[in-house]
Each structure stands twice: as structure tokens, then as C-alpha cells.
Design an enzyme around this catalytic site. Structure first.
Site, PDB file in Angstrom:
ATOM      1  N   CYS A  56      -2.265   4.829  11.113  1.00 49.29           N
ATOM      2  CA  CYS A  56      -2.893   5.026  12.417  1.00 49.29           C
ATOM      3  C   CYS A  56      -4.299   5.619  12.288  1.00 49.29           C
ATOM      4  O   CYS A  56      -4.576   6.367  11.344  1.00 49.29           O
ATOM      5  CB  CYS A  56      -2.069   5.988  13.247  1.00 49.29           C
ATOM      6  SG  CYS A  56      -0.373   5.503  13.424  1.00 49.29           S
ATOM      7  N   TRP A  84       0.065   2.216  13.749  1.00 46.89           N
ATOM      8  CA  TRP A  84       0.873   1.572  12.711  1.00 46.89           C
ATOM      9  C   TRP A  84       2.296   2.012  13.006  1.00 46.89           C
ATOM     10  O   TRP A  84       2.632   3.186  12.856  1.00 46.89           O
ATOM     11  CB  TRP A  84       0.406   2.061  11.345  1.00 46.89           C
ATOM     12  CG  TRP A  84       0.914   1.297  10.181  1.00 46.89           C
ATOM     13  CD1 TRP A  84       0.414   0.134   9.682  1.00 46.89           C
ATOM     14  CD2 TRP A  84       2.001   1.653   9.310  1.00 46.89           C
ATOM     15  NE1 TRP A  84       1.125  -0.261   8.570  1.00 46.89           N
ATOM     16  CE2 TRP A  84       2.108   0.650   8.321  1.00 46.89           C
ATOM     17  CE3 TRP A  84       2.903   2.714   9.273  1.00 46.89           C
ATOM     18  CZ2 TRP A  84       3.061   0.677   7.320  1.00 46.89           C
ATOM     19  CZ3 TRP A  84       3.865   2.744   8.271  1.00 46.89           C
ATOM     20  CH2 TRP A  84       3.933   1.735   7.309  1.00 46.89           C
ATOM     21  N   ASN A 110      -1.627  10.776  15.304  1.00 46.21           N
ATOM     22  CA  ASN A 110      -1.265  10.263  13.970  1.00 46.21           C
ATOM     23  C   ASN A 110      -0.243  11.225  13.400  1.00 46.21           C
ATOM     24  O   ASN A 110      -0.393  12.440  13.545  1.00 46.21           O
ATOM     25  CB  ASN A 110      -2.470  10.271  13.025  1.00 46.21           C
ATOM     26  CG  ASN A 110      -3.482   9.206  13.370  1.00 46.21           C
ATOM     27  OD1 ASN A 110      -3.274   8.422  14.277  1.00 46.21           O
ATOM     28  ND2 ASN A 110      -4.584   9.193  12.639  1.00 46.21           N
ATOM     29  N   GLY A 111       0.753  10.706  12.697  1.00 47.94           N
ATOM     30  CA  GLY A 111       1.759  11.582  12.097  1.00 47.94           C
ATOM     31  C   GLY A 111       3.124  11.300  12.702  1.00 47.94           C
ATOM     32  O   GLY A 111       3.304  10.293  13.402  1.00 47.94           O
ATOM     33  N   GLU A 115      -0.053  -2.075 -13.293  1.00 47.41           N
ATOM     34  CA  GLU A 115      -1.041  -2.121 -12.223  1.00 47.41           C
ATOM     35  C   GLU A 115      -1.362  -3.572 -11.846  1.00 47.41           C
ATOM     36  O   GLU A 115      -1.475  -3.919 -10.674  1.00 47.41           O
ATOM     37  CB  GLU A 115      -2.304  -1.349 -12.630  1.00 47.41           C
ATOM     38  CG  GLU A 115      -3.485  -1.460 -11.688  1.00 47.41           C
ATOM     39  CD  GLU A 115      -3.176  -1.087 -10.236  1.00 47.41           C
ATOM     40  OE1 GLU A 115      -2.128  -0.489  -9.954  1.00 47.41           O
ATOM     41  OE2 GLU A 115      -3.987  -1.441  -9.370  1.00 47.41           O
ATOM     42  N   LYS A 170      -3.857   1.481   4.153  1.00 44.40           N
ATOM     43  CA  LYS A 170      -4.732   2.038   3.126  1.00 44.40           C
ATOM     44  C   LYS A 170      -4.345   3.464   2.781  1.00 44.40           C
ATOM     45  O   LYS A 170      -4.397   3.881   1.628  1.00 44.40           O
ATOM     46  CB  LYS A 170      -6.178   1.991   3.620  1.00 44.40           C
ATOM     47  CG  LYS A 170      -7.200   2.508   2.624  1.00 44.40           C
ATOM     48  CD  LYS A 170      -7.304   1.589   1.437  1.00 44.40           C
ATOM     49  CE  LYS A 170      -8.289   2.058   0.388  1.00 44.40           C
ATOM     50  NZ  LYS A 170      -8.028   1.364  -0.904  1.00 44.40           N
TER      51      LYS A 170
HETATM   52  O1  M6R Z   1      -4.866   7.068  -1.512  1.00 45.34           O
HETATM   53  P1  M6R Z   1      -3.906   7.067  -2.652  1.00 45.34           P
HETATM   54  O2  M6R Z   1      -4.525   6.743  -3.952  1.00 45.34           O
HETATM   55  O3  M6R Z   1      -3.118   8.347  -2.742  1.00 45.34           O
HETATM   56  O4  M6R Z   1      -2.844   5.938  -2.313  1.00 45.34           O
HETATM   57  C1  M6R Z   1      -1.695   5.755  -3.067  1.00 45.34           C
HETATM   58  C2  M6R Z   1      -1.089   4.380  -2.846  1.00 45.34           C
HETATM   59  O5  M6R Z   1      -0.616   4.252  -1.548  1.00 45.34           O
HETATM   60  C3  M6R Z   1      -2.103   3.262  -3.124  1.00 45.34           C
HETATM   61  O6  M6R Z   1      -2.604   3.354  -4.411  1.00 45.34           O
HETATM   62  C4  M6R Z   1      -1.444   1.888  -2.927  1.00 45.34           C
HETATM   63  O7  M6R Z   1      -0.564   1.620  -3.986  1.00 45.34           O
HETATM   64  C5  M6R Z   1      -2.547   0.829  -2.771  1.00 45.34           C
HETATM   65  N1  M6R Z   1      -2.133  -0.169  -1.860  1.00 45.34           N
HETATM   66  C6  M6R Z   1      -2.957   0.241  -4.073  1.00 45.34           C
HETATM   67  O8  M6R Z   1      -3.573  -0.966  -4.083  1.00 45.34           O
END
Ligand code: M6R
Length: 605
Positions: free
Chosen positions: A2, A75, A101-102, A482, A600
Site C-alpha cells: 500500500c 494491496w 498502511n499496515g 538468485e 516492492k
Molecule cells: O526490500 P528488501 O530487500 O528487504 O526486500 C526483500 C524481498 O522482499 C525482495 O528482495 C524480493 O525478494 C524481491 N521481489 C526480489 O526481486
């Protein structure tokens, strides 16, 4: 996840807020809404829409004027995506509007009580309880109405509240979900993410958990939820509005992959100390004595950041000879882990807001551990909570799928490993060797990216696969993990990563012509072992795409990557696989920057 944006000033607020929402689209959402008013208006006006910000924009009438407003991208957590569940939520008398949000953990309880008292709910959201509680408060000031309500709430929130009787103010509060104020000239902004602010102001104030603020056009003040005034000195953000533009690329993912040489140059800048063949990392708040006292390193992160942590653990073990490992923060926080005072804990997060990582940091701090943060977003919650750390300086990453932040985080780990190594037994000569390797990286990344056309052709050949196997050994294994995550996130092709050493303990049963294997084959002391694994696959008619430092005879195709120092090779080997995932997704017509179901920044559990 969100997003919140709000404005109070003299300008026509709706276009400003819609533009702000567009800047937050990258976080992932399923509906959006906006509410506006002005000192002269009679009440609040609201529009909400399921779908994209453009769907909301299409519903906003021409005469939707106001100079105060809040808006939201939702979201879904409680209740499906719909117009009714979209925020803002408004009280029955249309006087109070809230964006949130939350997650309110005790929402069901509060809802039951309110319903028993005759309150009618319009949505299935947890947020709506906030609106009714604020509307029913008998306090005189809006701030007190909000404060009274927050006392009843358990859970996390970043909220912005408007009230028809107080059109000259917005009240905001934070607990576990980011709220950033943007300070302008006779105008104020609020958002959950600086992305929505930087086009208007780079003077920001980040609220702490348990803090509230009142925004008026020409003034703001911050205070705790108990009402005690707090000091809030605005800081200047470095990221410019232009960094959020697509810059001539078709997608943010493509842009961000291509920004990596420059980004790596930034994470190195000003940190290398040639005199002592080490690096300066002042922000760690760890002197040489502290560094020498570290007996173990434990790295915590989620998703891609966890994989960067696995690469980092490997580098720390190799260069500093300190036992190190990485674990998903989402698991760590729930297993009542033994917290050891001689262990250095490192939280890794691009956004600095991932709830599972933040909760793990808070748990560690509660138990007296020393925690460092390796983070991209300056001033984010994890950066603020940690005892020290490093920023990875990748610049804003807009695509949901992480690329340049992953690479820069790996480089940050190389710097940390070098630093820890040089306070211990890593020789000057090895220190120099690693520094030379680090300095070569930007140029080698550029060389790698020049091979994009070849990788695009390969992607077209593999895009039909229903599933793909990624294998690597020791340094190559986190790269394989990865790469497999990247492919599934963006192309939706099932992918699985396995240590090459484990092939004959199970996954070999899967090998057949229709299951391509991507093999990470660095030219290091395990080269022959990796070749043997490829032989085993070939003998079972499996197709192989190798990522290696020279053509591999056993592979059907090889992507040749420039050779660096053995310890740094994983950084470069990940890059062609980002391009492979990108072009595979492109040829399948996927929504590359906003893959389905993903956000994200995962600020809820
Ligand atoms: O913001 P962060 O690095 O803590 O996020 C962690 C994961 O949610 C993030 O890396 C996720 O796996 C992405 N979609 C990677 O492409």
C-alpha cells in the site's frame, strides 16, 4: 504494498495526488482512492476505484477541486480488491477520512464491538474501524480524536487522517509502517515513500514509530502518541525526481540492470583505503577491537536480499575467516533463536522496511545483540533501528524485482569482508588483490551488458520451458538461487535451484530434454567438479546453458562472463542471468515491472 500520499497547501490537490500515486505504483497495489477538501468547501469529496491509478483518474470528475487531500494505493490484505475496500475509508457522516498502511491485529474484535453499538460497516477492511473510532471520539481536537483511537489499536499502521471540521490540517501517525513528511514553501506533503515526494521537495522528515504529526500549509509539528513534542529537523534526500523516470528504457527492470556499472562505482566511491589495502566503513560504528571480537556473523534478509546475504556470508568466511551464514529473517524471527553476544548480526534490505527483517532486528536488539544494517534506502526503518551499517547507494530501484540493489549489496558485503579480513589475518597482498578486483567490476559489468543481444537470443530459445533447474557449487550456489528466483518472479516459469553437489542425491531423476539446466561454472578450484555435474546431465540428454569464464564443451550454450578474483566472481555471474530472466519474461509478454501478486516493499507479515 500500500502507498499513501497527501498534500496541504494552495495548489489544486487532485492532480498532485494522482501524480504521487503514480510514483507509488511500483510498490504493487490493486485499487486506489482519493479524498479532497478545502477550507471553503462543504465537506469531503471522495473517489475510489478497483484497478490502476489510471482507472481512478478516469473516475475523478472535472470539478473535484480542493487544496487538502489524501490518497492511497491498496494491496489487499483484509477483503478482496474492490471499490468499497479501496481506501480512503469514510465515516457514516462523511466527516472523517482515513488512509492506512499496515494491519490492525485487533480489528475483528473492535469491529464486533462497534457493530454491537449500531455502527454499519461498508467494507471488509481492518482500516474501517479506525474511521468509526475517530468519528465517535468526543475529543475536541482532531489530534486527540486520533490519539484516543490509536490507544485502542493493536497492530501496525502508517495513517493519514482528514476531518471535514478541520479542513486546514492533516494528522498522520506511524507505528511499523513508514510515514515521511515533505516540507515545502507554504505547502506540506506526506507519503509512505519518498518516491512520491521528490518531484516537489527534497526536504524530508521521517517519523519514528510511536510518532504523530500535524500538517498545515505553512507549518508542521511532530509529537508522540502520548502528546509530547518531538524535534524533527528536515534532512535533504539525495535522490532526484529524474532517478524515478524510465530514462528511455521500456521498463524499469531494463533501466536498472543497465545502471549497474554506475551503481557499483557509487558503492565503492570514497571507501577504498589503498594505503592499508582495506576500506573505510565509518558507519559501521565498529572499531578494530570490536571487529576482532566478532566470533560469528549471522546475516538476515528476505528474498533477493537473503541471497545477497548468502554471497556475503561466503565472502566473510573466505576473506575474514569468521564463521558466517545467512538465514531468511522471516524464519529467524519465529524460532526463538539463541542470540549470542559475540555474534555480529547483519540485517540486509533494499527497502529498509521489510517487516520480517525489521521484526528480526527488533527481537535481536531486545536481546542485547549488536545489529548492523546493509540497506539501500537512506533513513529507512531498518537503517534507523540498526546500531550501524552501510548504505549500498544503488539509487532508487523501482522495478519490483531487484537487480541493481542485489549487485550493490554483494559489493557492500565484499567491502565488509575485506574490512573484517584486514583487521585479522588477510594479508596486504590479498587486500590489494581484492581492491583491484573491486575496481575492475564497473568495467566488467559494462562488458557483460554489451552481450545483451546474445542473451536475448538464448532467452527466446528457453522461453518455452515449463520448468528450469539452476545449479551451482559453493560460490556458485547462491548465484543459482538468485537466478532461479529472478526467473520465476518475472517470467512465472517454475525454477528450482540446487547445489550441483546434490544432483545425484535426487534431482537427477528430473533430468530429461524438456528440463533445461542453467549451470554456474566459475573458473575456480571446483571447475572440474562442475564439469562432472554437466557430464551427468548430458548423459541423461538434459540441455545445459552454462554461465562460465570460458566456453564449456558439455554445455549446449555458454554465456562467457569476464573473470575477476575468485571471491568476487559471484557478483558478475548474476548479471547475465538477470538479463536472461528479463528477456524470457519479455518474450512471454509479462508485466515485468509489476509481476503478479508481488510488492516492492513487504511491510506486513
Ligand atoms: O526490500 P528488501 O530487500 O528487504 O526486500 C526483500 C524481498 O522482499 C525482495 O528482495 C524480493 O525478494 C524481491 N521481489 C526480489 O526481486
Amino acid at each position: 504494498m500500500c502507498g499513501i500520499v497527501g498534500y496541504i497547501g494552495k495548489r489544486d490537490v487532485a492532480p498532485l495526488l494522482l501524480e504521487g500515486l503514480q510514483r507509488l505504483e511500483y510498490r504493487g497495489y490493486d485499487s486506489a482512492g482519493i479524498v479532497v477538501t478545502s477550507p471553503k468547501a462543504a465537506g469531503l469529496k471522495m473517489v475510489k476505484a478497483k484497478g490502476r491509478v489510471r482507472d481512478l483518474e478516469a473516475k475523478v470528475p472535472a470539478r473535484f477541486k480542493g487544496t487538502t487531500g489524501i490518497a492511497h494505493t491498496r494491496w489487499a490484505t483484509h477483503g478482496a480488491p474492490s471499490d468499497l475496500n479501496a481506501h480512503p475509508h469514510m465515516s457514516a457522516d462523511d466527516k472523517v477520512a482515513v488512509v492506512h498502511n499496515g494491519i490492525i491485529d485487533n480489528a475483528a474484535d473492535l469491529r464486533r464491538k462497534l457493530e454491537a453499538d449500531g455502527v454499519e460497516f461498508l467494507s471488509e477492511t481492518d482500516t474501517e474501524v479506525l474511521v468509526h473510532l475517530i468519528a465517535r471520539s468526543e475529543a475536541q481536537k482532531l489530534e486527540d480524536k486520533v490519539r484516543e483511537t490509536l490507544r485502542l489499536i493493536e497492530g501496525t499502521y502508517g495513517i493519514a487522517v482528514m476531518h471535514a471540521d478541520f479542513p486546514e490540517r492533516i494528522v498522520v501517525a506511524r507505528n511499523g509502517s513508514p510515514v515521511v513528511l515533505g516540507i515545502g514553501e507554504k505547502e506540506m506533503f506526506v507519503a509512505s515513500d519518498i518516491a512520491a515526494l521528490v518531484a516537489h521537495t527534497r526536504q524530508i522528515v521521517t517519523l519514528d514509530d510511536g510518532e504523530m504529526a500535524t500538517l498545515k500549509a505553512d507549518d508542521f509539528r511532530t509529537y508522540t502518541t502520548e502528546g509530547t513534542r518531538t524535534t524533527a529537523e528536515p534532512t535533504t534526500v539525495e535522490w532526484e525526481a529524474a532517478s524515478y523516470d524510465m530514462g528511455g528504457h521500456d521498463t524499469y527492470m531494463h533501466k536498472e540492470i543497465h545502471e549497474q556499472a554506475e551503481a557499483v562505482d557509487r558503492v565503492l566511491r570514497g571507501r577504498i583505503d589503498d594505503r592499508f589495502s582495506t576500506v573505510h566503513l565509518g558507519g559501521l560504528n565498529l572499531d578494530a577491537r570490536d571487529a576482532r571480537a566478532v566470533r560469528r556473523v549471522k546475516i538476515l534478509g528476505c528474498g533477493t536480499s537473503y541471497h545477497a546475504g548468502q554471497i556475503g556470508a561466503q565472502m566473510i568466511e573466505e576473506l575474514a575467516r569468521i564463521p558466517a551464514d545467512a538465514e531468511p529473517a522471516s524464519e529467524f524471527r519465529y524460532r526463538n533463536a539463541v542470540v549470542d553476544p559475540d555474534t555480529l548480526y547483519i540485517a540486509v534490505s533494499q527497502s529498509g522496511e521489510t517487516y520480517d527483517v525489521l521484526a528480526a532486528v527488533q527481537e535481536l536488539k531486545r536481546k542485547g545483540a549488536r545489529v548492523l544494517g546493509i540497506v539501500n534506502v537512506v533513513g529507512s526503518a531498518i537503517a534507523r533501528e540498526a546500531d550501524g551499517g552501510m548504505y549500498v547507494h544503488a539509487g532508487p530501484e523501482v522495478c519490483v524485482v531487484s537487480t541493481k540493489c542485489f549487485t550493490n549489496t554483494c559489493v557492500a558485503f565484499a567491502l565488509l569482508a575485506l574490512h573484517l579480513g584486514r583487521t585479522r589475518d588477510l594479508s596486504v597482498r590479498d587486500g590489494k588483490r581484492i581492491i583491484e578486483g573491486l575496481r575492475k567490476l564497473p568495467q566488467q559489468i559494462s562488458e557483460m551488458l554489451e552481450r545483451e543481444e546474445d542473451i536475448k537470443k538464448l532467452a527466446a530459445q528457453y522461453a518455452d520451458a515449463r520448468s528450469m533447474l539452476f545449479i551451482g557449487r559453493v560460490r556458485g550456489y547462491p548465484v543459482a538461487r538468485e537466478a532461479s528466483l529472478k526467473l520465476k518472479e518475472v517470467s512465472y516459469i517454475h525454477a528450482e535451484a540446487y547445489p550441483a553437489s546434490e544432483l545425484k542425491h535426487g534431482p537427477l531423476a528430473l533430468i530429461e530434454p524438456a528440463l533445461p539446466t542453467v549451470a554456474i561454472v566459475p573458473d575456480d578450484d571446483l571447475l572440474e567438479k562442475n564439469r562432472a555435474a554437466m557430464e551427468e546431465i548430458k548423459a541423461r540428454s538434459g540441455q545445459i546453458l552454462a554461465v562460465a569464464h570460458q566456453e564449456q564443451e558439455k554445455a549446449d550454450h555458454t554465456i562467457v562472463v569476464p573473470k575477476n578474483e575468485d571471491e568476487l566472481d559471484p557478483i558478475l555471474m548474476g548479471i547475465p542471468l538477470q538479463l536472461l530472466a528479463y528477456h524470457t519474461a519479455l518474450s512471454l509478454g509479462r508485466d515485468i515491472d509489476k509481476p503478479r501478486n508481488l510488492a516492492k516493499s513487504v511491510t506486513v507479515e
